[in-house]
Design an enzyme around this catalytic site. Sequence first.
Site, PDB file in Angstrom:
ATOM      1  N   CYS A   1       0.871  -1.173   0.000  1.00  0.00           N
ATOM      2  CA  CYS A   1       0.000   0.000   0.000  1.00  0.00           C
ATOM      3  C   CYS A   1       0.908   1.222   0.000  1.00  0.00           C
ATOM      4  CB  CYS A   1      -1.007  -0.007   1.148  1.00  0.00           C
ATOM      5  SG  CYS A   1      -0.374   0.296   2.806  1.00  0.00           S
TER       6      CYS A   1
ATOM      7  N   HIS B   1      13.639 -15.654  11.883  1.00  0.00           N
ATOM      8  CA  HIS B   1      13.385 -15.646  13.324  1.00  0.00           C
ATOM      9  C   HIS B   1      11.904 -15.741  13.683  1.00  0.00           C
ATOM     10  CE1 HIS B   1      17.419 -13.486  14.354  1.00  0.00           C
ATOM     11  NE2 HIS B   1      17.576 -14.492  13.517  1.00  0.00           N
TER      12      HIS B   1
END
Length: 154
Positions: free
Chosen positions: A65, A98
């Site tokens: 966006c 992670h």
Amino acid sequence: MKIVIASDHAGFSLKEDVRAYLATKGHEVVDLGVHSTEPSDYPDSAEAVGEAIKSGVAKRAVLICGSGVGVCVAANKIPGIRAGMCHDHYSAHQGVEHDDMNVLVVGARVIGTETAHDVVDSFLAASFVSSEPRFVRRFNKVLAIEAKYSKTTS
């Protein structure tokens, strides 16, 4: 790799560029829109991406966006979606390694096309480091939070 991509009107031009770039790299890209710069509502694009990931259309997605913030907030409302806004290659691969990020969010008014290509490449090349106990422990805590609040809103 099969990848889902979507944007709102503010991200349309960058989405088109990233879509074409991914195709040249040999990826299968499923474009969920939008298909023009006509005003659109960013939550619709975020929900389309989330539903596509949840239903197995693809395992990863790119969502764009103007700033990246709106679609990121909206996408993260969907259980199972781990969207992260990344405007650099380190965050893009670290978010996967992670945190098992499955939706890359970028802001079209924040980064240019070359940086977007670099960020997308880093995101797609990364894998969750599930062999390191600290990352597994933390990820399981994230899943537990999601499960806890999914029960109260269902």
